[in-house]
Design an enzyme around this catalytic site. Structure first.
Site, PDB file in Angstrom:
ATOM      1  CD  GLN A 150       3.421   5.220  -6.925  1.00 19.56           C
ATOM      2  OE1 GLN A 150       4.221   5.720  -6.139  1.00 19.56           O
ATOM      3  NE2 GLN A 150       2.976   4.006  -6.778  1.00 19.56           N
ATOM      4  CB  SER A 153       0.418  10.661  -0.497  1.00 16.49           C
ATOM      5  OG  SER A 153       1.050   9.420  -0.479  1.00 16.49           O
ATOM      6  CB  SER A 185       8.588  10.379  -6.329  1.00 15.38           C
ATOM      7  OG  SER A 185       8.488  10.066  -4.974  1.00 15.38           O
ATOM      8  CD  GLU A 268       5.043   2.709  -4.009  1.00 13.70           C
ATOM      9  OE1 GLU A 268       3.868   2.558  -3.609  1.00 13.70           O
ATOM     10  OE2 GLU A 268       5.610   3.811  -4.061  1.00 13.70           O
ATOM     11  CD  GLU A 385       6.408   2.896  11.867  1.00 18.25           C
ATOM     12  OE1 GLU A 385       6.242   3.385  10.731  1.00 18.25           O
ATOM     13  OE2 GLU A 385       7.435   3.100  12.547  1.00 18.25           O
TER      14      GLU A 385
HETATM   15  C1  LIG Z   1      10.753   9.550  -0.483  1.00 15.66           C
HETATM   16  C2  LIG Z   1       9.259   9.507  -0.558  1.00 15.66           C
HETATM   17  C3  LIG Z   1       8.648   9.388  -1.792  1.00 15.66           C
HETATM   18  C4  LIG Z   1       7.254   9.355  -1.872  1.00 15.66           C
HETATM   19  N1  LIG Z   1       6.686   9.280  -3.112  1.00 15.66           N
HETATM   20  C5  LIG Z   1       5.333   9.308  -3.217  1.00 15.66           C
HETATM   21  C6  LIG Z   1       4.732   9.313  -4.516  1.00 15.66           C
HETATM   22  O1  LIG Z   1       5.407   9.298  -5.543  1.00 15.66           O
HETATM   23  N2  LIG Z   1       3.390   9.368  -4.601  1.00 15.66           N
HETATM   24  C7  LIG Z   1       2.596   9.395  -3.500  1.00 15.66           C
HETATM   25  O2  LIG Z   1       1.375   9.420  -3.652  1.00 15.66           O
HETATM   26  N3  LIG Z   1       3.138   9.415  -2.240  1.00 15.66           N
HETATM   27  C8  LIG Z   1       4.488   9.372  -2.087  1.00 15.66           C
HETATM   28  N4  LIG Z   1       5.068   9.395  -0.854  1.00 15.66           N
HETATM   29  C9  LIG Z   1       4.206   9.487   0.317  1.00 15.66           C
HETATM   30  C10 LIG Z   1       4.155   8.207   1.161  1.00 15.66           C
HETATM   31  O3  LIG Z   1       3.482   7.182   0.464  1.00 15.66           O
HETATM   32  C11 LIG Z   1       3.472   8.553   2.485  1.00 15.66           C
HETATM   33  O4  LIG Z   1       4.272   9.499   3.139  1.00 15.66           O
HETATM   34  C12 LIG Z   1       3.322   7.330   3.355  1.00 15.66           C
HETATM   35  O5  LIG Z   1       2.381   6.437   2.811  1.00 15.66           O
HETATM   36  C13 LIG Z   1       2.882   7.705   4.795  1.00 15.66           C
HETATM   37  O6  LIG Z   1       1.784   8.550   4.771  1.00 15.66           O
HETATM   38  P1  LIG Z   1       1.791   9.898   5.619  1.00 15.66           P
HETATM   39  O7  LIG Z   1       3.030  10.663   5.293  1.00 15.66           O
HETATM   40  O8  LIG Z   1       0.478  10.577   5.411  1.00 15.66           O
HETATM   41  O9  LIG Z   1       1.921   9.455   7.129  1.00 15.66           O
HETATM   42  P2  LIG Z   1       0.758   8.893   8.043  1.00 15.66           P
HETATM   43  O10 LIG Z   1      -0.040   7.892   7.321  1.00 15.66           O
HETATM   44  O11 LIG Z   1       0.022  10.064   8.638  1.00 15.66           O
HETATM   45  O12 LIG Z   1       1.577   8.163   9.184  1.00 15.66           O
HETATM   46  C14 LIG Z   1       2.195   8.866  10.261  1.00 15.66           C
HETATM   47  C15 LIG Z   1       2.843   7.841  11.188  1.00 15.66           C
HETATM   48  O13 LIG Z   1       1.831   6.966  11.711  1.00 15.66           O
HETATM   49  C16 LIG Z   1       2.154   5.602  11.443  1.00 15.66           C
HETATM   50  N5  LIG Z   1       0.925   4.849  11.143  1.00 15.66           N
HETATM   51  C17 LIG Z   1      -0.083   5.221  10.314  1.00 15.66           C
HETATM   52  N6  LIG Z   1      -1.022   4.261  10.255  1.00 15.66           N
HETATM   53  C18 LIG Z   1      -0.574   3.244  11.055  1.00 15.66           C
HETATM   54  C19 LIG Z   1      -1.104   1.962  11.404  1.00 15.66           C
HETATM   55  N7  LIG Z   1      -2.270   1.530  10.914  1.00 15.66           N
HETATM   56  N8  LIG Z   1      -0.371   1.178  12.253  1.00 15.66           N
HETATM   57  C20 LIG Z   1       0.823   1.597  12.748  1.00 15.66           C
HETATM   58  N9  LIG Z   1       1.365   2.798  12.456  1.00 15.66           N
HETATM   59  C21 LIG Z   1       0.675   3.613  11.615  1.00 15.66           C
HETATM   60  C22 LIG Z   1       3.055   5.652  10.222  1.00 15.66           C
HETATM   61  O14 LIG Z   1       3.890   4.511  10.157  1.00 15.66           O
HETATM   62  C23 LIG Z   1       3.841   6.934  10.462  1.00 15.66           C
HETATM   63  O15 LIG Z   1       4.930   6.674  11.333  1.00 15.66           O
HETATM   64  C24 LIG Z   1       6.453   9.437  -0.705  1.00 15.66           C
HETATM   65  C25 LIG Z   1       7.079   9.564   0.548  1.00 15.66           C
HETATM   66  C26 LIG Z   1       8.461   9.596   0.623  1.00 15.66           C
HETATM   67  C27 LIG Z   1       9.104   9.741   1.977  1.00 15.66           C
END
Ligand SMILES: Cc1cc2nc3c(=O)[nH]c(=O)nc-3n(C[C@H](O)[C@H](O)[C@H](O)COP(=O)(O)OP(=O)(O)OC[C@H]3O[C@@H](n4cnc5c(N)ncnc54)[C@H](O)[C@@H]3O)c2cc1C
Length: 404
Positions: A150, A153, A185, A268, A385
């Site tokens: 996918q 992000s 991933s 998912e 969250e």
């Molecule tokens: C093991 C793993 C596999 C992954 N695989 C993929 C993949 O295959 N493809 C892909 O595209 N992505 C993938 N991801 C990415 C994942 O989807 C994102 O890391 C996740 O959606 C969070 O986005 P971010 O890291 O930008 O954090 P942010 O969105 O910046 O969030 C930072 C913090 O703020 C909190 N936060 C954000 N918005 C809110 C809200 N509205 N209310 C309360 N709290 C909030 C979050 O909970 C988090 O603690 C993967 C991540 C991991 C760890």
């Protein structure tokens, strides 16, 4: 072994759930390793290593095992039972898929290495794809031949995917895609990606986004592995520099990517919640026995807590599969699952004590891997969250959080 040799006899004529379940269970008893046995590969997708080259080799080996298992399920007529025959399925009722999934979860097997291909892309194509797109992909997906990742992000768009800025610009015959994705991933081992990109810069937020089925093997796609604290190179940065997607690869409407994305994310969450790597109750009981902690009341209490939580997860899955829709059920399952994975690994490390620190210890190594994998489960597929927000708003009907 030929397909007919391993096919449960008369499987297509078994009309009642109990007769079908009995035949499926007999097949699994014969062909699948038991949970906790030396052949158990239910956590095979938790791959770690100290070097990129070693990781790639171990990832390929784990993918091979997964493909072989999926091929075996397919040969037995147990894969995609409810899919139409033209796409490789058996045209059977949906409850048969649920029975196969429930039975499979009782054994030491997993297809999670291919979760995007097997559990997320098919529902997306069934709801939003064209007949040609289904024909192109589903017959190869169902027998484990085709892998997907996918590309969602980005450095500036994770929880808030409406901020995606990767741009798809119209060119002759399709779109040219430029931008950066991150945390992808399995990008290094995938044939295709479900990509979300902005096709209309004048429409901010959700409206200007579209989804595509993008081939990964092309010059405009540069995959750079990222190292995790577990030692894995499970996810990657993906740089897109004028990558090409043809018109026929647009999924859903132009500018209608948000609807496609919502289908993908819903499945998912349910797929992660139904995962196998965090379900370690049987293995934890075996560890307690091996370490002779099974007579210690405190150890028994901890292990019983893990067993009870896992049973709760199984019951939730069964209810989601066969009962009326559970509001925000995928988010509930994912939240319970990520918590369960963390608590199970913590319990094992407490039992192992100092030997958990030495990765050379064969008993400790898989638990170390689970322990280091667990925090990622709370983030990938939407953070804890975000799941809580979804449960509050969509499951409990609480006031929505302010949208900017
Ligand atoms: C093991 C793993 C596999 C992954 N695989 C993929 C993949 O295959 N493809 C892909 O595209 N992505 C993938 N991801 C990415 C994942 O989807 C994102 O890391 C996740 O959606 C969070 O986005 P971010 O890291 O930008 O954090 P942010 O969105 O910046 O969030 C930072 C913090 O703020 C909190 N936060 C954000 N918005 C809110 C809200 N509205 N209310 C309360 N709290 C909030 C979050 O909970 C988090 O603690 C993967 C991540 C991991 C760890």
């Amino acid at each position: 072994m030929s397909a007919s040799a391993i096919r449960p006899s008369g499987i297509d004529g078994l009309a009642t759930p109990s007769a079908f379940r009995t035949a499926v269970r007999e097949w699994f008893d014969e062909h699948a390793p038991a949970k906790g046995s030396p052949q158990d590969f239910s956590a095979i997708h938790v791959v770690t290593s100290t070097t990129k080259a070693e990781y790639r080799a171990r990832e390929r080996a784990a993918l091979d095992v997964t493909r072989q298992w999926q091929q075996k399920l397919y040969d037995a007529g147990l894969a995609g039972r409810s899919w139409p025959k033209e796409y490789g399925g058996a045209g059977a009722p949906v409850w048969q898929d649920d029975v196969v999934a429930e039975e499979q979860s009782r054994y030491g097997v997993s297809t999670k290495m291919m979760a995007v291909a097997l559990e997320m892309v098919p529902p997306v194509l069934f709801v939003h794809g064209t007949h040609e797109q289904r024909l192109d992909h589903l017959p190869r997906v169902i027998c484990g031949e085709e892998t997907w990742c996918q590309l969602l992000s980005e450095p500036g768009a994770g929880s808030d995917l409406a901020s995606v800025s990767t741009l798809a610009t119209p060119v002759d015959g399709g779109w040219s895609v430029t931008g950066q994705k991150v945390w992808t991933s399995g990008a290094g081992s995938s044939d295709h990606a479900l990509l979300i990109a902005r096709t209309d810069r004048s429409v901010p937020g959700r409206g200007g986004l579209s989804c595509f089925a993008m081939p990964m093997a092309q010059p405009g796609v540069d995959v750079r592995p990222l190292r995790q604290m577990s030692g894995a190179y499970h996810f990657n940065e993906v740089f897109l520099d004028e990558a090409f997607v043809s018109k026929s690869r647009l999924i859903g409407e132009l500018g209608g990517g948000w609807a496609v994305l919502r289908t993908m994310l819903r499945h998912e969450r349910a797929a992660i919640g139904g995962g196998t790597s965090g379900r370690g109750a049987v293995q934890l009981v075996a560890l307690a026995r091996q370490l002779e902690g099974n007579n210690d009341p405190l150890v028994r209490q901890t292990v019983a807590g893990v067993v009870a939580r896992e049973r709760l997860l199984d019951l939730l899955q069964a209810r989601m599969a066969s009962g009326p829709p559970v509001p925000a059920g995928g988010s509930v399952a994912k939240l319970l699952y990520s918590e369960h994975a963390r608590l199970t690994a913590n319990a094992a490390l407490e039992l192992l004590g100092v030997s958990a620190i030495g990765s050379a210890d064969a008993t400790a190594e898989p638990w170390n891997e689970r322990f280091l994998f667990a925090p990622g489960l709370r983030i990938g597929g939407g953070t804890d969250e975000i799941q809580r927000n979804t449960i509050a708003e969509w499951g409990l009907g609480l006031p929505r959080e302010p949208r900017s």
